[in-house]
Write a protein that holds these residues in place. Structure first.
Motif, short mmCIF file in Angstrom:
data_model
loop_
_atom_site.label_atom_id
_atom_site.label_comp_id
_atom_site.label_asym_id
_atom_site.label_seq_id
_atom_site.Cartn_x
_atom_site.Cartn_y
_atom_site.Cartn_z
N VAL A 35 44.29 60.34 70.56
CA VAL A 35 43.60 59.50 69.59
C VAL A 35 44.67 58.90 68.69
O VAL A 35 45.45 59.63 68.08
CB VAL A 35 42.62 60.33 68.73
N GLU B 41 42.32 55.27 59.96
CA GLU B 41 41.49 54.40 60.81
C GLU B 41 41.85 54.62 62.28
O GLU B 41 43.02 54.49 62.66
CB GLU B 41 41.74 52.93 60.45
N VAL B 42 40.86 54.94 63.11
CA VAL B 42 41.12 55.14 64.53
C VAL B 42 41.30 53.78 65.20
O VAL B 42 40.45 52.90 65.06
CB VAL B 42 39.99 55.94 65.20
N VAL C 138 42.07 55.03 71.89
CA VAL C 138 42.29 56.29 72.60
C VAL C 138 42.95 55.93 73.92
O VAL C 138 42.50 55.01 74.62
CB VAL C 138 40.97 57.05 72.85
N TYR D 34 45.76 57.71 77.24
CA TYR D 34 46.11 58.97 77.92
C TYR D 34 47.62 59.06 78.12
O TYR D 34 48.30 58.05 78.28
CB TYR D 34 45.35 59.06 79.26
N CYS E 146 44.15 46.49 69.91
CA CYS E 146 43.23 46.15 71.01
C CYS E 146 43.69 44.91 71.76
O CYS E 146 44.00 43.89 71.15
CB CYS E 146 41.82 45.94 70.46
N HIS E 147 43.66 45.00 73.09
CA HIS E 147 44.11 43.88 73.92
C HIS E 147 43.18 42.67 73.81
O HIS E 147 43.51 41.59 74.30
CB HIS E 147 44.25 44.33 75.38
N LEU E 148 42.02 42.86 73.18
CA LEU E 148 41.10 41.73 72.99
C LEU E 148 41.34 41.02 71.65
O LEU E 148 40.64 40.06 71.34
CB LEU E 148 39.65 42.21 73.08
N CYS F 60 40.26 49.13 68.71
CA CYS F 60 39.42 48.94 69.90
C CYS F 60 37.95 49.22 69.60
O CYS F 60 37.07 48.81 70.36
CB CYS F 60 39.89 49.87 71.01
N PHE F 61 37.67 49.92 68.50
CA PHE F 61 36.28 50.29 68.17
C PHE F 61 35.67 49.23 67.26
O PHE F 61 35.46 49.46 66.07
CB PHE F 61 36.26 51.67 67.52
N PHE F 62 35.40 48.06 67.84
CA PHE F 62 34.91 46.93 67.04
C PHE F 62 33.42 46.66 67.26
O PHE F 62 32.91 45.64 66.81
CB PHE F 62 35.72 45.66 67.36
N ARG F 63 32.74 47.61 67.92
CA ARG F 63 31.29 47.48 68.13
C ARG F 63 30.57 48.68 67.55
O ARG F 63 31.03 49.82 67.73
CB ARG F 63 30.97 47.39 69.63
N ILE G 78 31.64 44.36 64.59
CA ILE G 78 31.85 44.71 63.18
C ILE G 78 33.26 44.33 62.71
O ILE G 78 33.68 44.74 61.62
CB ILE G 78 31.62 46.22 62.92
N ASN H 263 37.26 58.53 57.37
CA ASN H 263 37.83 58.30 58.69
C ASN H 263 38.65 59.48 59.21
O ASN H 263 39.23 59.39 60.30
CB ASN H 263 38.72 57.04 58.73
N ARG I 29 30.24 54.03 67.22
CA ARG I 29 31.00 52.85 67.66
C ARG I 29 31.47 53.04 69.09
O ARG I 29 31.57 54.16 69.58
CB ARG I 29 32.18 52.60 66.71
N LEU I 30 31.78 51.93 69.73
CA LEU I 30 32.19 51.93 71.15
C LEU I 30 33.46 51.11 71.27
O LEU I 30 33.61 50.08 70.61
CB LEU I 30 31.07 51.30 72.00
N ASP I 31 34.37 51.57 72.13
CA ASP I 31 35.63 50.83 72.25
C ASP I 31 35.52 49.68 73.26
O ASP I 31 34.50 49.51 73.93
CB ASP I 31 36.80 51.77 72.56
N CYS I 32 36.58 48.90 73.33
CA CYS I 32 36.59 47.67 74.13
C CYS I 32 36.27 47.91 75.60
O CYS I 32 35.58 47.11 76.23
CB CYS I 32 37.94 46.97 73.99
#
Lengths: 123, 123
Positions: free
Chosen positions: A17, A25-26, A29, A31, A92-94, A99-102, A112, B24, B73-76
């Protein structure tokens, strides 16, 4: 050795993580295999193992959005790592910082966050 | 449906990073199957799937140290969840607020937290 305390899964991987070292702020995630853990500790740059590409990657090697590792923590079971990092640009690659933007609201995923960079310009 | 956006792994599981909904602070990482996700959303109580015991468990059902879920929340990639929770007591079964109570310093893991409860008294 610190590495002996880690419980890698049957693929030889351990999840990490990644959070902002100051705000908690996360960000993402990812590996790591044993070599990625060692390289991260030695270089101070977050380095992971890509399950899809089946190879190690230094975060930011393409985008420039590197992660300087300020601390590394381990959980009670030894099967999850945490990295406290100073994030350059966005994780985030986007194009988002995290990466937790939803977020789930009324049964649907809502955006969000705003993009902090244009992914088409850096990848 | 929101659940269709989730990428469960080949065991039918998805990891969930659990953090304090306000600060957080990362408290733990656990795994959910589809039923655990649905139950968490429906009840507002964090519910996971134990890989070792191979069954669902409501966090705190034994210890009383429940997690009221304030946001999800959900990641990309859709393969990692985050829960923002209000933690009663401590998240770690060893008595710590966070499972991440060890930090790497000079090649060794050092304790960085004090226990917030006596695990012998609650388990």
């Amino acid at each position: 050795m610190f590495i002996d305390e880690l419980e890698f899964d049957d693929r030889g991987l351990i999840p990490a993580v990644v959070c902002d070292h100051e705000t908690n702020e996360v960000l993402m995630v990812a590996y790591m295999n044993e070599e990625a853990v060692r390289q991260t500790v030695e270089t101070g740059r977050a380095t992971f193992y890509s399950r899809s590409r089946q190879k190690m990657w230094v975060k930011g090697e393409t985008s420039g959005h590197t992660q300087d590792v300020k601390w590394i923590r381990l959980d009670c079971d030894g099967d999850t790592l945490m990295l406290g990092v100073e994030q350059t640009g966005g994780a985030c690659h986007l194009g988002y910082r995290s990466c937790f933007f939803r977020e789930l609201r009324d049964g649907q995923w809502h955006m969000i966050a705003e993009k902090v960079f244009d992914p088409d310009a850096v990848y």
